[in-house]
Design a protein around this motif. Structure first.
Motif, PDB file in Angstrom:
ATOM      1  N   ILE A  20       4.195  -4.753  -2.089  1.00 32.60           N
ATOM      2  CA  ILE A  20       2.867  -4.512  -1.512  1.00 32.60           C
ATOM      3  C   ILE A  20       2.398  -3.115  -1.876  1.00 32.60           C
ATOM      4  O   ILE A  20       3.148  -2.146  -1.751  1.00 32.60           O
ATOM      5  CB  ILE A  20       2.898  -4.667   0.022  1.00 32.60           C
ATOM      6  CG1 ILE A  20       3.368  -6.076   0.404  1.00 32.60           C
ATOM      7  CG2 ILE A  20       1.530  -4.373   0.626  1.00 32.60           C
ATOM      8  CD1 ILE A  20       3.602  -6.264   1.893  1.00 32.60           C
ATOM      9  N   ALA A  21       1.170  -3.025  -2.331  1.00 31.40           N
ATOM     10  CA  ALA A  21       0.526  -1.726  -2.548  1.00 31.40           C
ATOM     11  C   ALA A  21      -0.875  -1.837  -1.977  1.00 31.40           C
ATOM     12  O   ALA A  21      -1.649  -2.706  -2.390  1.00 31.40           O
ATOM     13  CB  ALA A  21       0.470  -1.389  -4.037  1.00 31.40           C
ATOM     14  N   GLU A  22      -1.208  -0.983  -1.028  1.00 35.57           N
ATOM     15  CA  GLU A  22      -2.532  -1.079  -0.405  1.00 35.57           C
ATOM     16  C   GLU A  22      -3.066   0.287  -0.025  1.00 35.57           C
ATOM     17  O   GLU A  22      -2.321   1.181   0.366  1.00 35.57           O
ATOM     18  CB  GLU A  22      -2.502  -1.996   0.810  1.00 35.57           C
ATOM     19  CG  GLU A  22      -1.631  -1.530   1.957  1.00 35.57           C
ATOM     20  CD  GLU A  22      -1.667  -2.490   3.138  1.00 35.57           C
ATOM     21  OE1 GLU A  22      -2.614  -3.289   3.231  1.00 35.57           O
ATOM     22  OE2 GLU A  22      -0.746  -2.438   3.972  1.00 35.57           O
ATOM     23  N   LYS A  23      -4.371   0.413  -0.157  1.00 37.38           N
ATOM     24  CA  LYS A  23      -5.070   1.636   0.233  1.00 37.38           C
ATOM     25  C   LYS A  23      -5.225   1.629   1.743  1.00 37.38           C
ATOM     26  O   LYS A  23      -5.684   0.646   2.327  1.00 37.38           O
ATOM     27  CB  LYS A  23      -6.440   1.676  -0.452  1.00 37.38           C
ATOM     28  CG  LYS A  23      -7.224   2.961  -0.236  1.00 37.38           C
ATOM     29  CD  LYS A  23      -6.727   4.052  -1.142  1.00 37.38           C
ATOM     30  CE  LYS A  23      -7.622   5.298  -1.065  1.00 37.38           C
ATOM     31  NZ  LYS A  23      -8.889   5.081  -1.753  1.00 37.38           N
ATOM     32  N   LEU A  24      -4.816   2.694   2.391  1.00 42.32           N
ATOM     33  CA  LEU A  24      -4.937   2.796   3.839  1.00 42.32           C
ATOM     34  C   LEU A  24      -6.354   3.201   4.202  1.00 42.32           C
ATOM     35  O   LEU A  24      -6.878   4.190   3.691  1.00 42.32           O
ATOM     36  CB  LEU A  24      -3.933   3.812   4.387  1.00 42.32           C
ATOM     37  CG  LEU A  24      -2.456   3.486   4.123  1.00 42.32           C
ATOM     38  CD1 LEU A  24      -1.569   4.560   4.730  1.00 42.32           C
ATOM     39  CD2 LEU A  24      -2.088   2.121   4.678  1.00 42.32           C
ATOM     40  N   THR A  25      -6.986   2.421   5.062  1.00 45.94           N
ATOM     41  CA  THR A  25      -8.365   2.683   5.465  1.00 45.94           C
ATOM     42  C   THR A  25      -8.494   2.474   6.966  1.00 45.94           C
ATOM     43  O   THR A  25      -7.589   1.942   7.609  1.00 45.94           O
ATOM     44  CB  THR A  25      -9.352   1.741   4.744  1.00 45.94           C
ATOM     45  OG1 THR A  25      -8.999   0.378   5.039  1.00 45.94           O
ATOM     46  CG2 THR A  25      -9.325   1.957   3.248  1.00 45.94           C
ATOM     47  N   GLY A  26      -9.653   2.839   7.483  1.00 48.17           N
ATOM     48  CA  GLY A  26      -9.932   2.597   8.889  1.00 48.17           C
ATOM     49  C   GLY A  26      -9.745   3.835   9.735  1.00 48.17           C
ATOM     50  O   GLY A  26      -9.081   4.795   9.336  1.00 48.17           O
ATOM     51  N   PRO A  27     -10.317   3.828  10.921  1.00 47.67           N
ATOM     52  CA  PRO A  27     -10.220   4.981  11.826  1.00 47.67           C
ATOM     53  C   PRO A  27      -8.770   5.305  12.159  1.00 47.67           C
ATOM     54  O   PRO A  27      -7.978   4.425  12.491  1.00 47.67           O
ATOM     55  CB  PRO A  27     -10.970   4.501  13.087  1.00 47.67           C
ATOM     56  CG  PRO A  27     -11.843   3.378  12.617  1.00 47.67           C
ATOM     57  CD  PRO A  27     -11.110   2.730  11.498  1.00 47.67           C
TER      58      PRO A  27
END
Length: 438
Positions: free
Chosen positions: A252-259
């Motif tokens: 898994i590779a994912e961009k961390l987003t969100g408050p």
């Protein structure tokens, strides 16, 4: 008609994949010349033992033990030795001599990718490694080229056929891990020493490569959180199945987003529960698949054979024809883009869901105490199922709880599990697995 120029190809290694590459270069020479715009002449094959038996009958005069001399005179070098050395030294020498390089060496690219790309840029040559990830599946070129005008947000991949075969056997037959591994070894899917596969190291190398291309940032093997499948039990598989999930080893590779999210990219490999309706849940046997989410393209999935001589040779030949074209057109090598420069996020920053199996005392107030503890840690419960077990010997009763949480930070989830272990009504925490796709 213009006479086609001839490009000399040096092949390093002649195992299952190398032998098939040599066969294609010889048998399909005319087709390859038409597609590459140049004749691709197999100048030699460097091996340790010239007399070793091989699957393909190849002219003996092609073989040599002098890899260094072979590389010096080549226009194109295919490295299929594997490992770090002497592959690294030979690749660097080839590029410094002006040769384009095609490699299937995932371990080397994951470890020394930045150095290799820097040397390729200096020499103005092409470095390609489609065969390093997911065998025959064309995944690296689509990420690098077809999706270069988009923003990839997440990549989920089944990139190790051995572990997928083992987990699939456990899911479909109810086999224990050891029995499924033995079957994989009998069929040739697993090595005599399966550590690199079952402990996730092979998948971690591929995860680093996928993350680097997807997020235009150089990630190294040490940036990847890695957890294998050797602790996954038949009970885990059965419980997941009953709850509507299947367990897969995912890269898994994912961009961390969100408050409140930390900035960066989470790159990790671990056993993961997927809903059975998720596209990756339908990947059986030793096959591979990569699922991509992008801002504009949406969801994409690439599926196919992830290993084997012929499938992997197909990926090598695609890279070779592309590199030959660049030489014919006298263009610069395709450069790696590293404009992203986002940091690798620690596993504690990852955002995921948990599946937690608990054996608890069957008494009033237990569920309320557990639910309160989850709430105190800011973790929301999505699914909670209870099964009562009665001991025939002691007439005592216990309950098995299976909990699936909503998405939360890994740090919050880990702290919740640690707190649950401290409750006096908890007999044991039977399993803790991550969940995706819910």
């Amino acid at each position: 008609m213009t006479e086609l120029r001839t490009l000399k190809v040096a092949l390093l290694g002649c195992g299952n994949v190398g032998a098939q590459v040599a066969r294609i270069l010889i048998d399909d020479a005319e087709m390859l010349a038409a597609r590459a715009g140049a004749r691709l002449e197999l100048a030699g094959i460097a091996v340790r033992n010239v007399d070793a038996p091989r699957e393909v009958d190849l002219p003996r005069e092609l073989f040599t033990t002098d890899a260094e001399a072979l590389v010096k005179d080549a226009d194109l070098v295919i490295e299929l030795i594997g490992g770090i050395e002497p592959a690294r030294t030979l690749i660097l020498a080839a590029m410094r001599n002006g040769a384009c390089v095609v490699t299937g060496n995932k371990a080397l690219v994951a470890k020394d990718g930045p150095i290799l790309h820097e040397e390729a840029d200096k020499a103005g040559v092409q470095l390609s490694y489609e065969a390093a990830v997911a065998g025959a599946i064309p995944i690296l070129r689509p990420i690098r080229d077809s999706l270069s005008g988009d923003r990839i947000t997440r990549v989920l991949g089944i990139v190790n056929g051995t572990t997928n075969f083992i987990l699939d056997q456990m899911d479909t037959t109810g086999a224990q891990f050891a029995d499924a591994l033995a079957e994989a070894q009998r069929l040739g899917y697993a090595e005599a020493d399966p550590t690199a596969d079952v402990e996730g190291h092979d998948a971690a190398s591929k995860a680093a490569i996928l993350a680097s291309l997807s997020f235009h940032t150089r990630f190294a093997l040490e940036d990847v959180y890695c957890e294998g499948i050797s602790s996954v039990t038949a009970a885990d598989i059965a419980a997941a199945k009953e709850a509507g999930f299947v367990i897969k080893l995912l890269a898994i590779a994912e961009k961390l987003t969100g408050p409140g999210s930390a900035e960066g990219v989470s790159v990790r490999v671990h056993p993961t529960l997927l809903p059975r309706e998720h596209p990756l849940a339908a990947v059986h046997g030793a096959f591979n698949a990569v699922f991509i989410e992008a801002e504009n393209a949406g969801e994409l999935m690439f599926y196919g054979q992830g290993a084997g001589g012929k499938p992997t040779a197909s990926a090598v030949m695609g890279d070779l024809v592309s590199a030959a074209r660049s030489l014919v057109l006298d263009g610069p090598g395709r450069a790696e883009t590293t404009t992203g420069q986002v940091p690798a996020a620690p596993i504690s920053s990852a955002v995921t869901s948990y599946y937690i199996g608990l054996d608890v005392a069957d008494q009033p107030g237990v569920l309320a105490r557990i639910a309160q503890l989850f709430a105190e840690h800011g973790v929301s419960i999505e699914i909670m199922r209870q099964t009562i077990h009665r001991s025939s010997d002691t007439q005592s009763e216990s309950a098995e709880l299976r909990i699936v949480t909503h998405r939360a930070s890994e740090a919050a989830l880990a702290a919740t599990v640690q707190a649950v272990k401290g409750l006096d009504v908890i007999n044991t925490v039977t399993s803790v697995l991550r969940v995706e796709g819910v």
